[in-house]
Design an enzyme around this catalytic site. Structure first.
Site, PDB file in Angstrom:
ATOM      1  N   SER A   3      43.188  37.685  28.379  1.00 36.52           N
ATOM      2  CA  SER A   3      42.687  36.988  29.568  1.00 36.52           C
ATOM      3  C   SER A   3      43.390  35.641  29.711  1.00 36.52           C
ATOM      4  CB  SER A   3      41.183  36.814  29.466  1.00 36.52           C
ATOM      5  OG  SER A   3      40.911  35.959  28.397  1.00 36.52           O
ATOM      6  N   LEU A   4      43.097  34.984  30.799  1.00 41.38           N
ATOM      7  CA  LEU A   4      43.754  33.712  31.094  1.00 41.38           C
ATOM      8  C   LEU A   4      42.864  32.540  30.724  1.00 41.38           C
ATOM      9  CD1 LEU A   4      44.932  34.619  34.684  1.00 41.38           C
ATOM     10  CD2 LEU A   4      46.466  34.081  32.801  1.00 41.38           C
ATOM     11  N   GLU A  34      49.921  32.699  42.206  1.00 42.08           N
ATOM     12  CA  GLU A  34      49.294  33.862  42.845  1.00 42.08           C
ATOM     13  C   GLU A  34      47.812  33.592  43.000  1.00 42.08           C
ATOM     14  OE1 GLU A  34      49.913  37.090  40.154  1.00 42.08           O
ATOM     15  OE2 GLU A  34      52.085  36.905  40.290  1.00 42.08           O
ATOM     16  N   LYS A  36      43.942  34.645  42.354  1.00 41.26           N
ATOM     17  CA  LYS A  36      43.220  35.379  41.308  1.00 41.26           C
ATOM     18  C   LYS A  36      42.199  36.262  42.019  1.00 41.26           C
ATOM     19  CE  LYS A  36      41.170  34.580  36.820  1.00 41.26           C
ATOM     20  NZ  LYS A  36      39.913  35.307  36.897  1.00 41.26           N
ATOM     21  N   ASP A  38      39.278  38.900  42.621  1.00 38.44           N
ATOM     22  CA  ASP A  38      38.038  39.182  41.911  1.00 38.44           C
ATOM     23  C   ASP A  38      37.675  40.656  42.029  1.00 38.44           C
ATOM     24  OD1 ASP A  38      35.833  38.706  40.449  1.00 38.44           O
ATOM     25  OD2 ASP A  38      34.667  37.779  42.049  1.00 38.44           O
ATOM     26  N   ARG A  57      39.905  47.706  31.981  1.00 35.42           N
ATOM     27  CA  ARG A  57      39.898  46.913  30.760  1.00 35.42           C
ATOM     28  C   ARG A  57      38.543  47.001  30.065  1.00 35.42           C
ATOM     29  NH1 ARG A  57      40.645  40.536  30.495  1.00 35.42           N
ATOM     30  NH2 ARG A  57      38.849  40.731  31.838  1.00 35.42           N
ATOM     31  N   GLU A  94      44.452  44.651  40.022  1.00 38.04           N
ATOM     32  CA  GLU A  94      43.029  44.494  40.253  1.00 38.04           C
ATOM     33  C   GLU A  94      42.575  45.472  41.328  1.00 38.04           C
ATOM     34  OE1 GLU A  94      42.436  42.061  38.148  1.00 38.04           O
ATOM     35  OE2 GLU A  94      40.349  41.522  38.542  1.00 38.04           O
ATOM     36  N   TYR A 146      49.879  42.969  40.086  1.00 40.93           N
ATOM     37  CA  TYR A 146      50.516  41.670  39.856  1.00 40.93           C
ATOM     38  C   TYR A 146      51.316  41.576  38.548  1.00 40.93           C
ATOM     39  CZ  TYR A 146      45.869  41.333  37.775  1.00 40.93           C
ATOM     40  OH  TYR A 146      44.723  41.608  37.110  1.00 40.93           O
ATOM     41  N   LYS A 209      51.985  31.130  36.862  1.00 41.56           N
ATOM     42  CA  LYS A 209      52.734  31.816  35.803  1.00 41.56           C
ATOM     43  C   LYS A 209      54.149  31.251  35.725  1.00 41.56           C
ATOM     44  CE  LYS A 209      50.265  36.070  36.873  1.00 41.56           C
ATOM     45  NZ  LYS A 209      50.282  37.428  37.417  1.00 41.56           N
ATOM     46  N   LYS A 233      40.333  27.467  38.780  1.00 44.05           N
ATOM     47  CA  LYS A 233      39.183  28.004  39.524  1.00 44.05           C
ATOM     48  C   LYS A 233      38.836  27.102  40.703  1.00 44.05           C
ATOM     49  CE  LYS A 233      37.827  31.589  37.053  1.00 44.05           C
ATOM     50  NZ  LYS A 233      36.539  32.058  36.686  1.00 44.05           N
ATOM     51  N   CYS A 327       1.427  40.983  56.676  1.00 44.75           N
ATOM     52  CA  CYS A 327       2.677  41.152  57.401  1.00 44.75           C
ATOM     53  C   CYS A 327       2.734  40.183  58.584  1.00 44.75           C
ATOM     54  CB  CYS A 327       2.779  42.598  57.892  1.00 44.75           C
ATOM     55  SG  CYS A 327       4.250  42.887  58.881  1.00 44.75           S
ATOM     56  N   CYS A 330       2.525  42.499  61.899  1.00 43.93           N
ATOM     57  CA  CYS A 330       1.385  43.332  62.311  1.00 43.93           C
ATOM     58  C   CYS A 330       0.108  42.977  61.558  1.00 43.93           C
ATOM     59  CB  CYS A 330       1.712  44.807  62.120  1.00 43.93           C
ATOM     60  SG  CYS A 330       1.781  45.278  60.383  1.00 43.93           S
ATOM     61  N   CYS A 345       5.210  46.094  53.728  1.00 39.68           N
ATOM     62  CA  CYS A 345       4.159  46.274  54.727  1.00 39.68           C
ATOM     63  C   CYS A 345       3.906  47.777  54.811  1.00 39.68           C
ATOM     64  CB  CYS A 345       4.603  45.742  56.086  1.00 39.68           C
ATOM     65  SG  CYS A 345       3.507  46.300  57.404  1.00 39.68           S
ATOM     66  N   CYS A 351       3.848  49.004  62.811  1.00 32.86           N
ATOM     67  CA  CYS A 351       4.458  47.691  62.602  1.00 32.86           C
ATOM     68  C   CYS A 351       5.775  47.639  63.415  1.00 32.86           C
ATOM     69  CB  CYS A 351       4.717  47.486  61.114  1.00 32.86           C
ATOM     70  SG  CYS A 351       5.464  45.898  60.758  1.00 32.86           S
TER      71      CYS A 351
HETATM   72  S1  IVH Z   1      47.734  37.810  35.208  1.00 29.27           S
HETATM   73  C1  IVH Z   1      47.379  37.582  30.220  1.00 29.27           C
HETATM   74  N1  IVH Z   1      47.302  37.621  37.772  1.00 29.27           N
HETATM   75  O1  IVH Z   1      42.110  37.681  35.775  1.00 29.27           O
HETATM   76  C2  IVH Z   1      46.608  37.914  31.460  1.00 29.27           C
HETATM   77  N2  IVH Z   1      45.456  38.147  36.383  1.00 29.27           N
HETATM   78  O2  IVH Z   1      41.394  36.207  33.101  1.00 29.27           O
HETATM   79  C3  IVH Z   1      47.527  37.872  32.633  1.00 29.27           C
HETATM   80  N3  IVH Z   1      43.360  38.515  37.619  1.00 29.27           N
HETATM   81  O3  IVH Z   1      42.332  40.140  33.297  1.00 29.27           O
HETATM   82  C4  IVH Z   1      46.761  38.207  33.841  1.00 29.27           C
HETATM   83  N4  IVH Z   1      44.167  38.165  39.632  1.00 29.27           N
HETATM   84  O4  IVH Z   1      41.690  40.831  35.669  1.00 29.27           O
HETATM   85  C5  IVH Z   1      46.750  37.860  36.563  1.00 29.27           C
HETATM   86  N5  IVH Z   1      47.111  37.438  40.087  1.00 29.27           N
HETATM   87  C6  IVH Z   1      46.562  37.678  38.887  1.00 29.27           C
HETATM   88  C7  IVH Z   1      45.189  37.999  38.740  1.00 29.27           C
HETATM   89  C8  IVH Z   1      44.678  38.223  37.462  1.00 29.27           C
HETATM   90  C9  IVH Z   1      43.090  38.470  38.925  1.00 29.27           C
HETATM   91  C10 IVH Z   1      42.337  38.791  36.567  1.00 29.27           C
HETATM   92  C11 IVH Z   1      42.740  39.903  35.643  1.00 29.27           C
HETATM   93  C12 IVH Z   1      42.793  39.295  34.283  1.00 29.27           C
HETATM   94  C13 IVH Z   1      41.927  38.095  34.444  1.00 29.27           C
HETATM   95  C14 IVH Z   1      42.400  37.024  33.496  1.00 29.27           C
END
Ligand code: IVH
Length: 603
Positions: A3-4, A34, A36, A38, A57, A94, A146, A209, A233, A327, A330, A345, A351
């Site tokens: 994860s990031l 890029e 992120k 959801d 994942r 994603e 991505y 990145k 974020k 209600c 009514c 109700c 109603c």
């Molecule tokens: S790159 C080493 N790019 O965010 C991880 N992740 O916390 C590199 N995510 O597991 C991930 N948009 O599910 C990357 N443009 C994006 C993303 C992205 C959403 C999610 C992804 C990842 C999580 C990382």
């Protein structure tokens, strides 16, 4: 999948940039920014350009194999365009449910009296885990890719790998941007923080990145995160405003939803005047009181919610909210079932919003499809007491509605405006009501608005029982014996058909000439019930979907991949050798279209 690391401020972002510069020992580097997205993280494995596997994942490191469902997503190529630089590669991205699809799904659920889904992300995640890929396909998931990975280091930088992915047919969001300095990344953040509501998917931040792959390698990873990337974020969009009062909405099923009426406030580009308070428990949990300054947030959920109360701003000693007991429409005494958080109700007969909602459902597309009638006209007809329930629609005459004057509430201005039904509209209304009598039984059953009986359920019940009489006589066990129909639905059907008001409506509809039996021509045998089929390859005389429909109509189940539960593989030309091998190894019967036809003929 790793994860990031997350950052929440400009300072933390500068710190990240400082670490990159130090790690590389130079300031000759670029970033790709890029969004992120959801959704649900997915890994797609390709061999010789052909999709082999799709894995989520999951919560930890072990993912679920969701290949069959992934294959229903149109923007994921089963075979890439052109050639790939490596024999095998992995694409990561994603999977998400577009906001529009999510909203439409919830509108349908509301109409069918089903619980609303919380947000697009969890809905996408739940959808990917479904057993029936057919429903997954209907839910129109999408996917942004991505990341490209292979063992041969085919690309020098991230940007060129994204370009390859886009050319190969993947859906790469065009929102990415190259930034030479961290300050440009800040501009990108600012820009998208404002524009993000326009995207089809929720985004809660951006990802930065390092572009050059060898520099990425040089920086490497900590135990959990890459050192070459970080996420920033967005601050949740929140605002504070005054709670003026609480109103209560009564839905079609009688469910009561408390609504916070707010001093209008600008939030994420729209003016918010109301927020859902969900139920009595939520009001208690927040201990919110009239006149409080409350915090409103727009999170993953579409409807804004109240996340807290500013107690230091509370003036005087406002009393805690006492939840309504009757209600608001009514005056019936509300009920709350033991295991439910919502109040209801119970007066479904008279109603007003429940009556209106039921008739709206009855005439809607997918149900009786009485196009020329809209919710406003229905409200007018109810107000004028020309109708009391849906069966009265069939008693309306042209003379009654031609030139009918009624009042209509205009939401934006809050004014009441006068309307009248013109001659042409009146003719159309009478004509389309008449035409609706031809709708098949499954539609009539759906249109009745039995709780939990959505379109598909109505179809299953109609196919199985073939008439309203048979459904009325069926026991709970007999109803749950229908494939994919559970106890909750069975109980609701039985309850609906015990209530005298409903029986009266059904009998009036029967007298009006609506269809309460499946027609001979649509009547299907249950010949294939309990059997699971996989259909693969190309057929000379049929479309593949046609065969699938025939199976379903005869009570069979269609799966997308072969497993020990498969009974038959219906195989056409050009079926992949792997499928045949698997079917052989599991001893599954393989049918061509001719022997499939014979299966249906046999008694
Ligand atoms: S790159 C080493 N790019 O965010 C991880 N992740 O916390 C590199 N995510 O597991 C991930 N948009 O599910 C990357 N443009 C994006 C993303 C992205 C959403 C999610 C992804 C990842 C999580 C990382």
């Amino acid at each position: 999948m790793l994860s990031l690391g997350n950052t929440y401020s400009k300072e933390e972002l500068f710190d990240f940039d400082g670490r990159v510069k130090k790690g590389l020992g130079t300031d000759e580097y670029e970033y790709i920014c890029e969004l992120k997205f959801d959704g649900v993280a997915i890994s797609l494995k390709y061999e010789n350009g052909i999709l082999q596997k799709g894995i989520t994942r999951g919560d930890g490191s072990k993912g679920d194999d969701v290949t069959a469902n992934i294959k229903t997503i149109k923007s994921i190529p089963l075979k890439i365009k052109g050639s790939s630089p490596a024999r095998s590669f992995e694409a990561r991205g994603e999977v998400f449910m577009p906001k529009e699809v999510f909203n439409a799904l919830n509108r349908d659920r509301e109409r069918d009296g089903e619980a609303l889904l919380a947000n697009p992300r969890s809905t996408a995640s739940g959808t990917l885990k479904m057993q029936d890929s057919r429903i997954v396909a209907e839910r129109r998931l999408d996917c942004y890719i991505y990341t490209y990975l292979d063992d041969e280091n085919s690309f020098e930088n991230h940007e060129s790998s994204l370009k390859f992915l886009a050319n190969a047919g993947f859906n790469v969001s065009p929102t990415y941007q190259k930034c030479k300095k961290i300050n440009q990344a800040l501009d990108y953040i600012k820009e998208w923080d404002q524009k993000r509501d326009m995207l089809p998917v929720e985004t809660d931040g951006i990802v930065i990145k390092v572009n050059d792959i060898s520099q990425q390698e040089e920086l490497g990873f900590t135990a959990k995160n890459p050192r070459w990337a970080i996420s920033y974020k967005f601050k949740p969009k929140s605002a504070s405003t005054l709670l003026k009062r609480i109103t209560y909405q009564v839905g079609r099923t009688g469910a009561i939803t408390p609504v916070a009426e707010l001093d209008p406030v600008l939030l994420a580009g729209t003016t918010v005047k109301r927020a859902s308070l969900h139920n009595a428990n939520e009001i208690k949990r927040l201990d919110v009181r009239i006149g409080d300054v409350v915090n409103v947030e727009k999170g993953g959920e579409i409807i804004p919610k109240i996340t807290g109360v500013n107690l230091s701003a509370r003036r005087g000693d406002p009393r805690p909210i006492t939840y309504i007991q009757n209600c608001t429409e009514c005056n019936s005494e509300l009920i709350r079932k033991e295991d439910e958080v919502q109040h209801y109700c119970p007066n479904f007969q008279t109603c007003p919003p429940q009556v209106l909602g039921r008739i709206e459902h009855f005439i809607s597309r997918g149900a009786m499809d009485i196009e020329s009638l809209g919710p406003k006209t229905i409200k007018g007809l109810l107000d004028k007491e020309l109708i009391h329930d849906m069966s009265d629609l069939y008693l309306l005459t042209f003379d009654q509605i031609n030139n009918l004057q009624f009042e209509e509430f205009d939401e934006p201005t809050g004014d009441t405006v006068k309307r009248s039904i013109k001659e042409k509209t009146a003719t159309n209304i009478i004509r389309s009501i008449e035409a609706s009598k031809q709708q098949p039984f499954k539609r009539v059953l759906f249109a009745l608005g039995i709780r939990y009986v959505g379109k598909t359920t109505a179809e299953k019940l109609a196919n199985h029982f073939q008439s309203m009489d048979a459904i009325s006589q069926a026991s709970e066990d007999e109803i749950t014996n229908v494939y994919e129909i559970g106890e909750r639905i069975a109980k609701s059907v039985i309850l609906h058909l015990q209530q005298s008001e409903n029986l009266k409506i059904i009998s009036s509809l029967q007298n009006a000439g609506l269809k309460f039996k499946t027609e001979e021509k649509e009547r299907k045998t249950g010949k294939l019930s309990g059997l699971t089929f996989v259909v693969s390859g190309v057929f000379a005389n049929y479309e593949r979907d046609e065969i699938k429909n025939i199976i379903k109509e005869h009570g069979g189940r269609v799966a997308s991949s072969i497993s020990s539960k498969t009974n038959y593989l219906v195989a056409g030309k050009n079926m992949g050798p792997a499928k045949k091998e698997k079917a052989d190894s599991l001893g599954i019967n393989i049918l061509d279209s001719l022997s499939f036809g014979k299966l249906l003929e046999n008694d």
